[in-house]
Motif scaffolding. Structure first.
Motif, PDB file in Angstrom:
ATOM      1  N   GLU A   1      10.267   6.394   5.069  1.00 35.10           N
ATOM      2  CA  GLU A   1      11.106   7.250   4.214  1.00 35.10           C
ATOM      3  C   GLU A   1      10.875   6.962   2.731  1.00 35.10           C
ATOM      4  OE1 GLU A   1      15.270   7.077   5.101  1.00 35.10           O
ATOM      5  OE2 GLU A   1      14.948   7.561   7.216  1.00 35.10           O
ATOM      6  N   ILE A   2      10.569   5.713   2.413  1.00 31.13           N
ATOM      7  CA  ILE A   2      10.401   5.303   1.021  1.00 31.13           C
ATOM      8  C   ILE A   2       9.023   5.685   0.480  1.00 31.13           C
ATOM      9  CG2 ILE A   2      10.414   3.314  -0.543  1.00 31.13           C
ATOM     10  CD1 ILE A   2      13.152   4.003   0.764  1.00 31.13           C
ATOM     11  N   PHE A   3       7.998   5.552   1.317  1.00 27.70           N
ATOM     12  CA  PHE A   3       6.627   5.798   0.878  1.00 27.70           C
ATOM     13  C   PHE A   3       6.159   7.167   1.358  1.00 27.70           C
ATOM     14  CE2 PHE A   3       7.081   1.197   1.193  1.00 27.70           C
ATOM     15  CZ  PHE A   3       6.716   0.842  -0.095  1.00 27.70           C
ATOM     16  N   SER A   4       5.729   7.985   0.413  1.00 26.73           N
ATOM     17  CA  SER A   4       5.350   9.361   0.741  1.00 26.73           C
ATOM     18  C   SER A   4       3.974   9.480   1.377  1.00 26.73           C
ATOM     19  CB  SER A   4       5.406  10.226  -0.522  1.00 26.73           C
ATOM     20  OG  SER A   4       4.549   9.669  -1.509  1.00 26.73           O
ATOM     21  N   ASP A   5       3.075   8.542   1.038  1.00 22.67           N
ATOM     22  CA  ASP A   5       1.720   8.622   1.585  1.00 22.67           C
ATOM     23  C   ASP A   5       1.032   7.266   1.480  1.00 22.67           C
ATOM     24  OD1 ASP A   5       1.235   8.387  -1.132  1.00 22.67           O
ATOM     25  OD2 ASP A   5       0.368  10.371  -1.352  1.00 22.67           O
ATOM     26  N   SER A   6      -0.219   7.199   1.920  1.00 21.12           N
ATOM     27  CA  SER A   6      -0.940   5.925   1.924  1.00 21.12           C
ATOM     28  C   SER A   6      -1.203   5.410   0.517  1.00 21.12           C
ATOM     29  CB  SER A   6      -2.259   6.059   2.696  1.00 21.12           C
ATOM     30  OG  SER A   6      -3.094   7.011   2.081  1.00 21.12           O
ATOM     31  N   VAL A   7      -1.319   6.293  -0.451  1.00 21.48           N
ATOM     32  CA  VAL A   7      -1.530   5.873  -1.841  1.00 21.48           C
ATOM     33  C   VAL A   7      -0.330   5.044  -2.317  1.00 21.48           C
ATOM     34  CG1 VAL A   7      -1.832   6.673  -4.215  1.00 21.48           C
ATOM     35  CG2 VAL A   7      -3.035   7.826  -2.350  1.00 21.48           C
ATOM     36  N   ALA A   8       0.865   5.505  -2.019  1.00 20.64           N
ATOM     37  CA  ALA A   8       2.081   4.789  -2.421  1.00 20.64           C
ATOM     38  C   ALA A   8       2.185   3.436  -1.713  1.00 20.64           C
ATOM     39  CB  ALA A   8       3.311   5.635  -2.120  1.00 20.64           C
ATOM     40  N   VAL A   9       1.833   3.388  -0.451  1.00 26.95           N
ATOM     41  CA  VAL A   9       1.876   2.123   0.292  1.00 26.95           C
ATOM     42  C   VAL A   9       0.871   1.139  -0.288  1.00 26.95           C
ATOM     43  CG1 VAL A   9       1.468   1.034   2.546  1.00 26.95           C
ATOM     44  CG2 VAL A   9       2.682   3.209   2.420  1.00 26.95           C
ATOM     45  N   ASN A  10      -0.355   1.600  -0.533  1.00 24.39           N
ATOM     46  CA  ASN A  10      -1.385   0.724  -1.096  1.00 24.39           C
ATOM     47  C   ASN A  10      -1.000   0.216  -2.483  1.00 24.39           C
ATOM     48  OD1 ASN A  10      -3.190   0.710   1.062  1.00 24.39           O
ATOM     49  ND2 ASN A  10      -4.043   2.670   0.434  1.00 24.39           N
ATOM     50  N   GLU A  11      -0.421   1.066  -3.294  1.00 22.59           N
ATOM     51  CA  GLU A  11       0.014   0.665  -4.629  1.00 22.59           C
ATOM     52  C   GLU A  11       1.081  -0.430  -4.541  1.00 22.59           C
ATOM     53  OE1 GLU A  11       2.342   2.725  -8.349  1.00 22.59           O
ATOM     54  OE2 GLU A  11       0.930   3.944  -7.216  1.00 22.59           O
ATOM     55  N   ALA A  12       2.044  -0.259  -3.662  1.00 21.11           N
ATOM     56  CA  ALA A  12       3.109  -1.254  -3.507  1.00 21.11           C
ATOM     57  C   ALA A  12       2.552  -2.576  -2.972  1.00 21.11           C
ATOM     58  CB  ALA A  12       4.184  -0.719  -2.562  1.00 21.11           C
TER      59      ALA A  12
END
Length: 73
Positions: free
Chosen positions: A47-58
């Motif tokens: 729910e917090i991360f919209s896509d793999s880019v956001a997950v990788n950045e975090a």
């Protein structure tokens, strides 16, 4: 279109042909890339991360701050 098996057409493949050992390669849009790792997120995290880019950045940010807080030897 329910067609019955036509016994006129016999299977001409030899018994020694083993097609179970042939790897299946999925091609086309939306398919997994063979060199990418796929992980499954729990619903609350997704729910917090919209896509793999956001997950990788975090995760890269977490790696960076973790490495700064651990003394290097």
């Amino acid at each position: 279109m329910n067609q019955k098996y036509n016994s006129e057409f016999e299977d001409e493949l030899r018994d020694e042909y083993d097609f179970n050992s042939i790897p299946v390669v999925a091609r086309g849009p939306g398919r997994k890339h063979p060199n990418k790792v796929t992980i499954e997120l729990e619903p609350d995290v997704a729910e917090i991360f919209s896509d793999s880019v956001a997950v990788n950045e975090a995760l890269r940010f977490l790696i960076k701050i973790t490495q700064k807080s651990i003394p290097q030897t």
